[in-house]
Structures are given as C-alpha cells and as structure tokens.
Write an enzyme that holds these catalytic residues in place. Structure first.
Site, PDB file in Angstrom:
ATOM      1  N   ARG A   2       0.829  -1.198   0.000  1.00 21.44           N
ATOM      2  CA  ARG A   2       0.000   0.000   0.000  1.00 21.44           C
ATOM      3  C   ARG A   2       0.870   1.257   0.000  1.00 21.44           C
ATOM      4  NH1 ARG A   2      -1.711   1.054   4.237  1.00 21.44           N
ATOM      5  NH2 ARG A   2      -0.754  -0.526   5.554  1.00 21.44           N
ATOM      6  N   LYS A  43      -8.284  -2.790   1.705  1.00 21.16           N
ATOM      7  CA  LYS A  43      -8.202  -1.811   2.783  1.00 21.16           C
ATOM      8  C   LYS A  43      -9.102  -0.599   2.545  1.00 21.16           C
ATOM      9  CE  LYS A  43      -5.413  -3.970   5.568  1.00 21.16           C
ATOM     10  NZ  LYS A  43      -5.987  -4.599   6.782  1.00 21.16           N
ATOM     11  N   HIS A  61      -9.099  -4.049  13.792  1.00 22.68           N
ATOM     12  CA  HIS A  61      -8.060  -4.661  12.951  1.00 22.68           C
ATOM     13  C   HIS A  61      -7.478  -5.820  13.750  1.00 22.68           C
ATOM     14  CE1 HIS A  61      -4.155  -4.102  10.405  1.00 22.68           C
ATOM     15  NE2 HIS A  61      -4.970  -4.978   9.884  1.00 22.68           N
ATOM     16  N   SER A 102       2.211  -6.014  12.149  1.00 17.58           N
ATOM     17  CA  SER A 102       2.971  -6.988  11.370  1.00 17.58           C
ATOM     18  C   SER A 102       4.166  -7.513  12.163  1.00 17.58           C
ATOM     19  CB  SER A 102       3.457  -6.333  10.073  1.00 17.58           C
ATOM     20  OG  SER A 102       4.216  -7.224   9.313  1.00 17.58           O
ATOM     21  N   LYS A 140       0.082 -12.401  14.911  1.00 23.28           N
ATOM     22  CA  LYS A 140      -1.386 -12.397  14.886  1.00 23.28           C
ATOM     23  C   LYS A 140      -1.948 -13.585  14.099  1.00 23.28           C
ATOM     24  CE  LYS A 140      -3.351  -9.356  12.275  1.00 23.28           C
ATOM     25  NZ  LYS A 140      -3.923  -8.142  11.679  1.00 23.28           N
ATOM     26  N   THR A 141      -1.433 -13.789  12.888  1.00 22.45           N
ATOM     27  CA  THR A 141      -1.930 -14.886  12.060  1.00 22.45           C
ATOM     28  C   THR A 141      -1.536 -16.232  12.651  1.00 22.45           C
ATOM     29  OG1 THR A 141      -1.819 -13.510  10.066  1.00 22.45           O
ATOM     30  CG2 THR A 141      -1.887 -15.889   9.744  1.00 22.45           C
ATOM     31  N   ASP A 186      -8.278 -10.874   9.935  1.00 22.59           N
ATOM     32  CA  ASP A 186      -7.789  -9.495   9.836  1.00 22.59           C
ATOM     33  C   ASP A 186      -8.769  -8.404  10.253  1.00 22.59           C
ATOM     34  OD1 ASP A 186      -5.535  -7.868   9.145  1.00 22.59           O
ATOM     35  OD2 ASP A 186      -6.584  -7.244   7.347  1.00 22.59           O
ATOM     36  N   ARG A 217       2.478 -12.092  -0.863  1.00 24.93           N
ATOM     37  CA  ARG A 217       1.151 -12.324  -0.287  1.00 24.93           C
ATOM     38  C   ARG A 217       0.412 -13.438  -1.011  1.00 24.93           C
ATOM     39  NH1 ARG A 217      -0.938  -9.307   4.283  1.00 24.93           N
ATOM     40  NH2 ARG A 217       0.451  -7.518   4.535  1.00 24.93           N
TER      41      ARG A 217
END
Length: 539
Positions: A61, A202, A222, A240, A244-245, A259, A324
C-alpha cells in the site's frame, strides 16, 4: 461489445458512468477469471494450481497517496492527519469522470460482493476492474453472492480499480500518479496508478471504520478471531510481525477471520470472506493451514519460483518482503461459517518487544487496555544493516492507524464500554525478546507463547499468582504449565538488573511521549494507565 457472465438487471455498467467498453465480464467464477488472466499473459500457475501475478511498481500500500473527500459528511468527523488526507469534492468528481472514461474501449471486469458476515450491518460492493485478477481478488476477499442474490443486487459502494490510469498531480490534485480516494457522499472509491490488490481490501476496511462506529455504534477492529468448541471467542490485535496470524491459527479452534472484524451488541463478525496472508518464508511445517490454502482459486503475489519450474520459493524476497496470498476463507479447513462469534471471552494485544522489557504475558485493567489499544506498540529490529543493533519502537494507534478515519480515542472509548459491559479478560502478549534486547537476548519461544495462550483459554492461568511491573503497572503471572517461571518476570532474565531498569525507563518514556498527542481527548482512566518513570517511583 461482448457481455459475459451475469449482472443484476436492476443496474447496468453504463449507469455508473462506464460506457463504450469492448467487453464486459460480470461476476465470473474464479476459474473463469484465472483463464482470462492466463489468456492475457498476466499470470502463471504454480505447482499447486494458484494463480501467480506481479503487481508491478507497487508491492504494498501507499499510505501517503490515500485521500478522503472533505465534505459535509466528513469535515467535522474525520481525524485529518497523514493517513486521512483531505481531497476536494470538485477534484474528486472530475477525477471520477476521467477514470470512468479510461475504461472506454477496454475490457472491464465486474465483481459484486458483500462486506460484513452479520447481515444486519452488511454493505454491498461492486468492483469495476481493469484486470481479471483484481476482480478475482475481490471475489476471494469479500463475501460472495449466492445464486439467488444476483438478480436483486444493487451496490451500496463502488470501487473503480484502474491500475493503468495515471493521474496528473498538477491537474488532478493527487500527490503523484497513483492514488486511493474515498468519497463518503457518492459512495465511490477510486484506485489508480497501482495494481497492488491490498488497496481494494483496505479501502472497504477504511469505510467500515467510519460507517460502523460513527453511524451504527459497532466497534470496528483490525484483528484476527477464533472460536473454541465450547463457543468461547478470542480476538488478537497486533501489527505486522507480532504473530497475529500464527497465534489465531489454532488447530483446536475454528477461524472466524484473520484481519478485520466488528463487535456489535450481538457479538463479533468478520468483515471479509477471505484471507490475505503474508507468505515470506512460508512452510507447511510453520503454517500448515495457510500453506494448504494455496490451491486453485488462490492468488500468489510477487513470488519467485525455484529455477526451472513453477514451485514457489517462499524464502525469496527479490521482488518484495511483502509477498502475499489471497484465498476464500473456505480454503481453511477449520473455518467458522458463517464467520461470526459471541462476545469475546479473551482479547489479546500482541507486541514484539525487541527491547526485552515487557513480560511474555500480562493481565490488563480496562484503563490499561484502552491505553495500550491507542498506543498500538511493537518494536522492529534493525534488520541486516551493518552495525545497527538497537530496536526501533513503532506505535500504530488501535493497531491500524492507516485505516482509521476517526480519532483514536473514539475507538478506544468504544472498546472500554464493551469491556465494562461484557467483561472479557484482556492480555498483553510479548512475542519479542527476553534476557536482554535484540542483539543480546533471545526471542521468546513460540512454544512458550502458545502455552501461555492455551492457559488463558482453558482458565488455568487465572489460578496463578500475579505480580505487578514496577513501571508499567502490568500484572504478570508467576507460574504457567510448560513455561519456565524465570521468564515470566522479564527482569529476572537480565544479567544486569540495573541495565534492565534503565531500558524499561527508556521504553516508558517512549510510551509517554507517543501518548502526548492523544491526551487532550483521552479520559482520566486512560491517562492513569500510563507507565511511570524511575524518577517517579523513587519519589
């Protein structure tokens, strides 16, 4: 003009300003869109059948090129800052006409979908895309229509995605040739000059972060979320690199989403219908669910192959570290469908503290939860630059600053009210360093972090004794099955206790200085949760 696929008879492409296209491809399946990408030589297939594409100039982004139209709906509501940059209505209207005209004489790919798994808050989204794989991405990431929903579909919001359209900053009012602009009045989103698919995802997250909290009293978050076999729900906030994942992908719990979620008076719900995971250094051993989701229908972005074949080399960052994969959520074996859960029993704030100061896990009060939510702290290591070993603190309010149109204290106050009403337990989890800062200490073992989170989930950690951190006021356990007791108090792991105190004081100062910009709108409860300095403790 050729027409392929299906679109609601209640609306036409022309009614949205896009006229004289060569071909219209409407709501094609993932298989059909993959075929169109291959036909146009815009991608190749991996050995597992995923479509592999390159996003070109932008592999992430561009927050500096994100704008919101300043009008009567947004002028007094939006927290105008470096992520919420104002754009005039006049310039937007003119640019919308130019982007719509750009599609003339071209093929256009139309994808209809929904956002929000809870139908009480659902919005309908239509994407007009220049590339077939952009439309496929939208089909992966948003909630797909059932067959009987297509005839009556009318979009609330429209995204015009034109990577090949370059703005003229001097005329169009953008910073440079690429842009992402949201207009809450016309409910139109313009994305141009960048093919990075994350801009599509996003942009919808950003509008939901305005609509749901401001207009419907739903907290937008988020975060990732999962649910246990007994219906207990957990959510994980984190920037990041904090895990989290990894930590929300639990084989013993069903994944609600990875997410973006909302928290209403009925419970939590996923905004999306898919996942968009980083895959740098991905292996089946480390992330089996994500690895196995890379199959037909998935899109791999900016990856390289091993020489002489089509096997992805996930360790290769030649193009970008931000490689990704996107895939529909049903690619995950233990996905929860529909993607909803009850009120959270546990909320985890994940941080990778490379200073080695914060405990591996701490229990937070409501005030501390709001304070750390606004702070959104993690620390990044220096990487490979020669001679640089000092970590760098990063603060991203509410763990998602680039996507939050409202002031951070607005979201924090909503979180505080929900904590008081539904009484979840709040935990700060440090997945970073112990025994010293980066360069001296070592990373906390993933097995220890998993053991601590498991102890929270099964309730056993609540039975442990707790002590309070001298400066941060955080309550940390003194014992946990499967975790060495000495690492639970981070000071115990440092050889030089005085050095720990000095570094802890330094981190406390960073927190305090970062929070200065929020003090004017912060509640007394938030302000009282700030860490103390050594000078205050000694006096």
């Amino acid at each position: 003009m050729g027409f392929y696929g299906r679109i609601s008879p209640r609306s036409t492409i022309e009614s949205f300003g896009i006229k004289n296209t060569t071909n219209q491809y409407c709501n094609l399946s993932a298989e059909e869109l993959v075929a169109e990408s291959l036909k146009r030589q815009q991608g190749t297939l991996s050995n597992s059948g995923a479509l592999c594409i390159r996003t070109g100039e932008f592999t992430g982004r561009s927050p500096e090129d994100k704008f919101t139209v300043d009008n009567e709906l947004t002028h007094d509501a939006v927290d105008w800052n470096k992520f919420n940059k104002s754009f005039s209505q006049e310039k937007f209207d003119a640019l919308l006409k130019k982007v719509a005209a750009y599609f003339e004489g071209k093929d256009v790919f139309v994808q209809d979908a929904f956002a929000c798994a809870d139908t009480r808050y659902r919005i309908s989204v239509r994407v007009f895309a220049e590339y077939p794989w952009s439309a496929q991405f939208a089909g992966n990431m948003f909630i797909r229509l059932e067959e009987n929903e297509q005839d009556e579909f009318l979009p609330d919001w429209c995204i015009y995605c034109a990577p090949g359209f370059y703005a003229d900053p001097a005329v169009d009012g953008t910073r440079q040739h690429n842009f992402s602009i949201i207009d809450f009045k016309s409910k139109r989103i313009l994305i141009g000059g960048s093919a990075y698919t994350g801009e599509i995802k996003k942009s919808i997250f950003t509008i939901l972060n305005f609509i749901l909290p401001y207009q419907q009293e739903v907290l937008s978050m988020h975060c990732s979320a999962n649910i246990g076999k007994n219906g207990d729900t957990a959510i994980f906030f984190g920037l990041s690199g904090t895990g989290k994942t990894t930590l929300s992908a639990d084989p013993n719990r069903a994944l609600i989403g990875d997410d973006e979620h909302g928290w209403s008076d009925e419970g939590i719900f996923n905004f999306e219908g898919g996942c968009y995971a980083k895959c740098i250094d991905l292996t089946e051993e480390k992330e089996p669910d994500i690895f196995r989701a890379i199959k037909p229908g998935a899109i791999l972005e900016n990856i390289e192959f091993y020489p002489g074949g089509n096997v992805p080399d996930f360790s290769n960052s030649t193009i970008t570290e931000n490689t990704r994969v996107s895939y529909p959520i049903h690619h995950i074996r233990n996905a929860k469908l529909p993607s909803k859960g009850g009120h959270p029993n546990n909320i985890f704030f994940l941080t990778c503290d490379a200073y080695g100061i914060l405990p591996p896990i701490s229990k937070l009060t409501t005030g501390q939860a709001m304070y750390h939510f606004i702070s959104g702290y993690t620390a990044k290591v220096a990487g490979t630059e020669a001679g640089i070993t000092e970590p760098k603190a990063t603060f991203s309010n509410c763990f998602g600053a680039p996507f939050l149109p409202l002031h951070p204290t607005f979201y924090a106050a909503m979180l505080g009210k929900r904590i008081d009403k539904y009484q979840p337990k709040i935990w700060l989890v440090n997945t970073g360093w112990t025994g010293g800062p980066y360069g001296t200490g070592s990373r906390i073992k993933l097995a220890y972090t998993r053991a601590l989170i498991t102890a929270v989930m099964n309730g056993s950690l609540n039975q442990a004794g707790f002590e309070k951190h001298e400066l941060f006021g955080l309550e940390y356990p003194t014992s946990c099955e499967g975790v060495p007791a000495e690492i639970l108090n981070p000071k115990n792991t440092w050889a030089d206790k005085n050095a720990y105190d000095q570094k802890a004081n330094q981190l406390a100062e960073l927190f305090i200085n970062n929070f200065e910009k929020y003090k004017a709108k912060a509640s007394a409860e938030m302000l009282e949760a700030a860490p103390r300095l050594l000078s205050d403790v000694k006096h």
